[in-house]
Design an enzyme around this catalytic site. Sequence first.
Site, mmCIF file in Angstrom:
data_model
loop_
_atom_site.group_PDB
_atom_site.id
_atom_site.type_symbol
_atom_site.label_atom_id
_atom_site.label_comp_id
_atom_site.label_asym_id
_atom_site.label_seq_id
_atom_site.Cartn_x
_atom_site.Cartn_y
_atom_site.Cartn_z
ATOM 1 N N ARG A 380 17.685 24.610 32.416
ATOM 2 C CA ARG A 380 18.652 23.524 32.282
ATOM 3 C C ARG A 380 18.267 22.562 31.155
ATOM 4 O O ARG A 380 19.125 21.914 30.559
ATOM 5 C CB ARG A 380 18.746 22.778 33.614
ATOM 6 C CG ARG A 380 19.674 21.582 33.602
ATOM 7 C CD ARG A 380 19.885 21.052 35.004
ATOM 8 N NE ARG A 380 18.622 20.826 35.701
ATOM 9 C CZ ARG A 380 18.522 20.670 37.026
ATOM 10 N NH1 ARG A 380 19.591 20.734 37.773
ATOM 11 N NH2 ARG A 380 17.351 20.452 37.577
ATOM 12 N N LEU A 384 21.687 23.353 26.997
ATOM 13 C CA LEU A 384 22.687 22.286 26.938
ATOM 14 C C LEU A 384 22.208 21.086 26.120
ATOM 15 O O LEU A 384 22.977 20.542 25.321
ATOM 16 C CB LEU A 384 23.079 21.869 28.356
ATOM 17 C CG LEU A 384 23.964 22.889 29.080
ATOM 18 C CD1 LEU A 384 24.144 22.500 30.531
ATOM 19 C CD2 LEU A 384 25.321 23.019 28.410
ATOM 20 N N VAL A 502 28.757 21.371 33.601
ATOM 21 C CA VAL A 502 28.073 22.588 34.060
ATOM 22 C C VAL A 502 26.584 22.346 34.320
ATOM 23 O O VAL A 502 26.015 21.355 33.886
ATOM 24 C CB VAL A 502 28.243 23.741 33.042
ATOM 25 C CG1 VAL A 502 29.716 24.063 32.868
ATOM 26 C CG2 VAL A 502 27.619 23.388 31.690
ATOM 27 N N GLU A 503 25.967 23.294 35.022
ATOM 28 C CA GLU A 503 24.541 23.273 35.380
ATOM 29 C C GLU A 503 24.128 21.962 36.042
ATOM 30 O O GLU A 503 23.102 21.372 35.725
ATOM 31 C CB GLU A 503 23.666 23.570 34.152
ATOM 32 C CG GLU A 503 23.810 25.011 33.675
ATOM 33 C CD GLU A 503 22.716 25.449 32.725
ATOM 34 O OE1 GLU A 503 21.689 24.753 32.630
ATOM 35 O OE2 GLU A 503 22.894 26.477 32.067
ATOM 36 N N GLY A 504 24.974 21.512 36.948
ATOM 37 C CA GLY A 504 24.727 20.253 37.658
ATOM 38 C C GLY A 504 25.540 19.146 37.032
ATOM 39 O O GLY A 504 25.125 18.574 36.021
#
Length: 815
Positions: A380, A384, A502-504
């Site tokens: 993560r 990003l 996304v991703e949390g």
Amino acid sequence: MILFLFALLLLVAVFVRFRMSLQVWLSVAVAVFALGLFSGGVGAVLSLLMLLVLAPLLVLLFHAPGLRQKYLSAPLLEWVKTAMPTISQTERDAIDAGTVWWEAELFSGQPDWDKLFSVDAPALSERERAFIDGPVEQLCAMVDDWEVTGERNDLPPAVWDFIRGNGFFGLNAAREYGGLGFSAYAQSCIVQKLSTRSATVAVTVMVPNSLGPAELLYHYGTDAQKQYYLPRLAGGIETPCFGLTNPWAGSDASGMPDSGVVCEGVHEGEPTLGFRLNWEKRYITLGPVATLLGLAFKAYDPDGLLGGGDGDDLGITCALIPTTTAGITIGRRHLPLNAAFQNGPNRGEDVFIPLDWVIGGRERIGQGWRMLMESLAAGRGVSLPAAAAGGAKVAARSSGAYARIREQFGLEIGKFEGVEEALARIGGLTYLLDAGRTLMTSALALGEKPAVMSAIVKQQCTELSRIVINDAMDIHAGKGICMGPRNYLARTYQQIPIGITVEGANILTRGLIIFGQGALRCHPHLLDEINAAALDDPEAALARFDDALAQHIAHITANKLRASAYALSRGWLAKGSGGGLIAKHSRAVEHLSAAFAFLADVTLFLLGGDLKRREMLSGRFADALSNLYLASAALKKFSDQGEAADEAPLADWACRYALFHAQQALDGILRNYPRPWLGRLLRIVVFGGGRYLQPPDDALSQRVSTQVQTAGAVRDRLTEHIYIATDPADISAQIESALALVDESKPLRRRLKKEGAGQGAAQASQTFDARLASLREAGALSADEAELLARTREMVGKVISVDDFAPADIATTDA
């Protein structure tokens, strides 16, 4: 009396400056107050009262463990059992995933700067640099993002072939399995550069290299799975995706209804023990084109075929399934804000898979959630943030140039203070988020998997990038809002929410993960106390709790003293690190770190498990911790670059911004404290005479704005690892050419303006070319000078121009 008070203040100063242990400090304090008995008057009374408190406290905390257990630890243990929330297995898996590193130092209240500054600056190897200068540069040159997003809604076949054929799906895969074996820093730089050309290309490359089948296989797969699949994934033979999100379970992935039941089935004509799967997934990147599906599902063994009891819930499990398997339906595509990367739903109905399709085989059944959390803890924080940094760097480089190129009211728009203010934010925040993403890769290079840090970096980088892009759009005005091939900002502006979601999702990450999980993961004693309270053996529980509590009391008391002393001295008593700018800001970090740690302890004690539901409050704690991390990262970046004087304005602006926002977050906690009277008392402890940290002032902002607008080493370092085309017809190349020509022609234009040449009413009615001809005839311009002005005018015109379309084309342009 005066000498006594002076000695007491000196004692506190020595404690906080040289970080004496609390036991030593209390012992010396007892001696000081004993001497104070001889001072007479008020001092003697004060000393007597303090001795009656300090001496018993010293005995209770350090020299009488039996008394401490009976009168302090035992009652508090009972309180913890009722006040603190029960930690579910899924929460425990998330808490236990990964490691802690610099974020734990900040949570301690006394960060060890040697731990940060002793880490080597990240650097690319020769192989990594050659790949960035070669295949990455080639891939960027191949892509026309307007064609991808405005016409095809997909990458051209040649681009897909290039990605697969040049190892882009195996950036971080080990070389023994056919991957490139690149570092996290290299992967970050690659994704960043690709994102500056096309978000579609960047996402297509980043997904197979982050949370997905390859990552899970490498860490948890069986030898047979690794040997077969990893070379196929790294070589682009297989296109992977990973299915986690269910329409009814988004952020609450552990609540997914997707299921797999252990049963007997037939596989390749043979009776086989396996899972009968039913699922529905959406938002699956690369899903529409994937050949290999990683799937998360809840496993059940109702008949005890694996040896468990009836109705045995085995837990979340991950499997690897070819998308051609019977029962799988690949759905139609999603269209995430006109980004053209492949994304869509899929479902499975009565899909039978053998047990050896579970990632890691039979022994990994039920371990899927932990596997996912451990992988996310590292992944993560790479892709990003890299994409966010790429978008910010393009905004910084293009906005700085545009502000020099574009003139209004006879003046470069970059000279207007409103634009300068926005440019300073663009430059300072780009420096800050790039420092954050770089420090994350340094932690990974040490072998860390810092789960809380990765959440901070993901959330902060995507949020800061949104601010930068918004400012860039404001500066470009009409140029920024007209879609077309010449608009280098619009797609990034349009797609910013994707990275934030996304991703949390950032709201969840800020409110629940950074501080919610961070408090348990990073606090030096809290998790030990909660674990002790969960023990079944009362004696063992009390012994372990008592030991942790004694250390916790020393911890909170020391941070209270540090926070107060640092506040009253405006950070001067903090030890800090180095000299100059680094010393100044590192002392402020220490002050706010101590204040944060002390407030966190008091608030956890006050609210207990209820803090989990107070997301506004925990969100402000997250903001404070996040901004302390960013300030530290900026200091590390400045140190790694040699503390160059030309870099100082950017580093100074970034640190001031982060520290001011950390201070504001703590202030927000106190202004909204559950017990207002206690909030007022705590404000005296942590801020003393008042908040002293200020945001960047106008003079500093103007220096940063000038650096963003000026071609040279600072601008180049700020925007390192972005794509700038060499094709003169490309808009990114034209911006650079226009800026160079504007700089070259500036003395000439100034001279003409001073002389008043071409300024009369008659000349004003002429075309630009006619005016140049008139000036040449009048001897005011040479042929070379006229040509320079003409080239400057032409190139600036290309940069400020926008696209237009035939009415028939408008209907399909943004489809």
